[in-house]
Design a protein around this motif. Structure first.
Motif, short mmCIF file in Angstrom:
data_model
loop_
_atom_site.label_atom_id
_atom_site.label_comp_id
_atom_site.label_asym_id
_atom_site.label_seq_id
_atom_site.Cartn_x
_atom_site.Cartn_y
_atom_site.Cartn_z
N ALA A 475 0.86 -1.18 0.00
CA ALA A 475 0.00 0.00 0.00
C ALA A 475 0.90 1.24 0.00
N PHE A 476 0.66 2.12 -0.97
CA PHE A 476 1.49 3.33 -1.04
C PHE A 476 0.73 4.41 -1.78
N GLN A 477 1.27 5.60 -1.64
CA GLN A 477 0.73 6.77 -2.33
C GLN A 477 1.62 7.08 -3.54
N PRO A 478 1.06 7.67 -4.60
CA PRO A 478 -0.34 8.10 -4.78
C PRO A 478 -1.22 6.93 -5.23
N VAL A 479 -2.48 7.01 -4.88
CA VAL A 479 -3.41 5.93 -5.22
C VAL A 479 -3.67 5.87 -6.71
N ALA A 480 -3.39 6.95 -7.44
CA ALA A 480 -3.62 6.95 -8.89
C ALA A 480 -2.63 6.07 -9.62
N ASN A 534 -0.21 -1.60 -6.10
CA ASN A 534 -0.63 -0.68 -5.06
C ASN A 534 -2.02 -1.07 -4.54
N HIS A 535 -2.05 -1.62 -3.31
CA HIS A 535 -3.31 -2.09 -2.75
C HIS A 535 -4.24 -0.93 -2.38
#
Length: 600
Positions: A475-480, A534-535
């Motif tokens: 899980a990480f940013q950015p979600v886009a 990216n979860h």
């Protein structure tokens, strides 16, 4: 038996015209030079140089007169008839410092525009006036001439056919002004004075602002640009004074800097190279020197130890100006850096003081926006950098979201500058970003999501195994950003060795195989690139929930190809095939589902 050399004067003249003097225009400079040296040898009470163009003489000839020391008849035979002989050397052959001429070939330049050169001279040491007439065919005559009223010399040129324009009034006036405007003796062309007094940087002004404005105006008139700033130059060892004008617009670092150089106030050249260090291409100089030596064509400076010392001294003065600007006028410094950042960065690679200036004042591109390196260190401590613009664009957003500061070192000189920062302080830590490091900073998954993710990963590993890539869900940013391709430094090195081994054979292949481990020892665990899914992305959450193995394979291959393209990574044949296969497979899947919907 001893014999003398036989000289073909026409051949010498052709050699001068084709290979030594770049243009016949040099003839007037040589005549002015001889006149100045004659005045320097024995200055009269009212020294003067008078040029009479064809409009004054009335017969198409050009006369150049001086009232200097003149020559005796013996000196005429000795000096004017011997190629390479000059009165401006001492008995050891060294040039006398107060004279401009050194090579003893100046008068020959007149044969570039005339077939006949006449010299009428009377010595200040006594004797009659004599006339020497040299002919391009290789002979000369000496005879008594009508007495001159005072010592001095007159040179008379009559243009050969096709060279009349070189002796025309307009050309002679322009050349005299170009070469002689700063000479210490008055020069006139007809009734028109061409000397303008001392060099403008030596002129006296009561107000420093008036002097600065006068120099700026001089640059506009002479160099055709209004400088950003003016820097005084002074190198006593070279007898050099002058000014450097800072260019108001940027130039490429590959541009060859050239300068306007005077030798004892006679113009040497308008495009003289090698006066400043290569990094100082942001400045154009106008200088006068008495000690630097010219090349034989008198168009450039002779490369010797003195020129090297002068170049270093001038570089130090430009550097001192930059350091002083940082201390006294930060706003002007920022204006300068915005225009000439490339030159300053080039200097910072070799100079600690300029490195300090770049560190404190020059903004660089970072994941947090543009800021100085000093400010970046205050925020992040360790200086991590991406060595290319593509790598920075790929990782900057992700790194910033994980709290990792990242500098774009993909521009000229910046990587070298970053690696030199510990010279300012040994505590400064600089590291190239290892993409694999980003994965360790990403958030672990929610334990509740682990079972579904593990089932998905089993199918994803089978899809990516043949591509040499490992799927990972984080899980990480950015979600886009749904997926990120990360290849650590070790993974890249192993991939390069494998590619080299596959293309090699024989002993080279055996040697490359040996790089993977010590003989007899098990090979090291291969470092594989990772496809980080990216979860936090809604798209990836839906992908992880898929249960059809074929659809999972197609979607994972599509995300893999998309991540490669987004990161500007090279595409192997297998990668391209996987991307094409996934695209066509997903299209077929979508069409199949649509047909099934229609049947219902």
């Amino acid at each position: 038996m001893r014999h003398g050399f036989s000289v073909d004067l026409r051949g010498i003249i052709d050699l001068l015209g084709r290979h030594l003097y770049p243009s016949p225009r040099a003839y007037l400079r040589e005549l002015l030079q001889n006149a100045v040296d004659a005045l320097s040898a024995r200055p009269p009470a009212d020294p003067r140089i008078l040029i009479r163009p064809p409009s004054v003489t009335g017969d198409g000839s050009l006369h150049v007169l001086d009232n200097g020391i003149g020559l005796t008849e013996a000196q005429v035979h000795e000096l004017l008839a011997t190629i390479g002989r000059s009165s401006k050397r001492d008995e050891l052959g060294f040039s006398r410092q107060r004279f401009l001429g050194q090579f003893g070939i100046g008068l020959l330049s007149c044969f570039l525009v005339a077939d006949e050169v006449e010299v009428v001279t009377r010595s200040a040491d006594g004797g009659d006036t004599v006339r020497w007439t040299g002919h391009a065919e290789g002979h000369y005559t000496v005879e008594p001439a009508e007495p001159r009223d005072e010592p001095g010399t007159t040179v008379v040129l009559r243009p050969r056919r096709g060279s009349e324009h070189w002796l025309s009034d307009a050309t002679v006036t322009r050349l005299a002004a170009d070469f002689g405007s700063l000479l210490p003796y008055p020069v006139r062309v007809g009734d028109r004075p061409v000397t303008a007094g001392p060099p403008p940087w030596r002129a006296e002004y009561a107000d420093p602002r008036a002097r600065r404005e006068a120099l700026l105006k001089y640059a506009e008139e002479t160099l055709e640009f209004r400088p950003f700033d003016v820097i005084d130059l002074n190198v006593p060892a070279a007898g050099l004074t002058g000014v450097a004008f800072v260019l108001p617009t940027p130039l490429p670092a590959s541009a060859r800097a050239s300068h306007r150089v005077y030798l004892k106030r006679m113009l040497l050249g308008e495009r003289v190279e090698g006066l400043l260090p290569d990094w100082a291409f942001f400045a154009r100089c106008v200088v006068d020197t008495s000690e630097l030596r010219p090349t034989a064509d008198r168009e450039q400076l002779y490369a010797d130890d003195l020129l090297e010392e002068t170049r270093e001294a001038l570089g130090a003065q430009l550097r001192a100006w930059l350091v002083g600007l940082a201390a006294t006028s930060p706003a002007r410094l920022n204006g300068f850096l915005s225009v000439h950042h490339l030159g300053v960065k080039a200097l910072a690679v070799h100079d600690v003081e300029m490195l300090r200036l770049v560190d404190r004042w020059m903004p660089v591109e970072t994941g947090d926006g543009d800021m100085t390196l000093a400010e970046f260190r205050r925020r992040h401590g360790t200086v991590r950098y991406a060595p290319s613009v593509d790598e920075f664009r790929q990782f900057a957003q992700v790194a910033t979201a994980q709290g990792v500061g990242l500098v774009n070192a993909g521009y000229s000189y910046l990587a070298e500058i970053l690696n030199r920062l510990p010279l300012l302080d040994p505590e400064i830590e600089v590291r190239r970003l290892d993409p694999a490091e980003l994965a360790t900073r990403m958030d672990p998954l929610d334990p509740a999501a682990e079972p579904a993710v593990q089932r998905f990963l089993e199918h994803a590993r089978r899809a990516l195994d043949r591509l040499g890539c490992e799927p990972v869900v984080r899980a990480f940013q950015p979600v886009a950003l749904p997926a990120l391709y990360l290849a650590g430094h070790e993974a890249v090195r192993q991939a390069e060795r494998r590619a080299a081994a596959e293309s090699a054979d024989g002993a080279w292949a055996d040697m490359l195989d040996g790089l993977d481990g010590i003989a007899g020892a098990p090979p090291p665990e291969p470092a594989r690139p990772q496809l980080i899914l990216n979860h936090d992305s809604p798209l990836v959450r839906r992908v992880v929930a898929l249960t059809d193995p074929l659809l999972v394979r197609l979607v994972v291959e599509a995300l893999y190809g998309h991540a490669l393209l987004q990161g500007h990574h090279p595409m192997r044949a297998a990668d391209t095939a996987a991307l094409n296969r996934s695209f066509l497979g997903l299209v077929e899947w979508a069409v199949h589902d649509n047909d099934a919907e229609d049947d219902r």
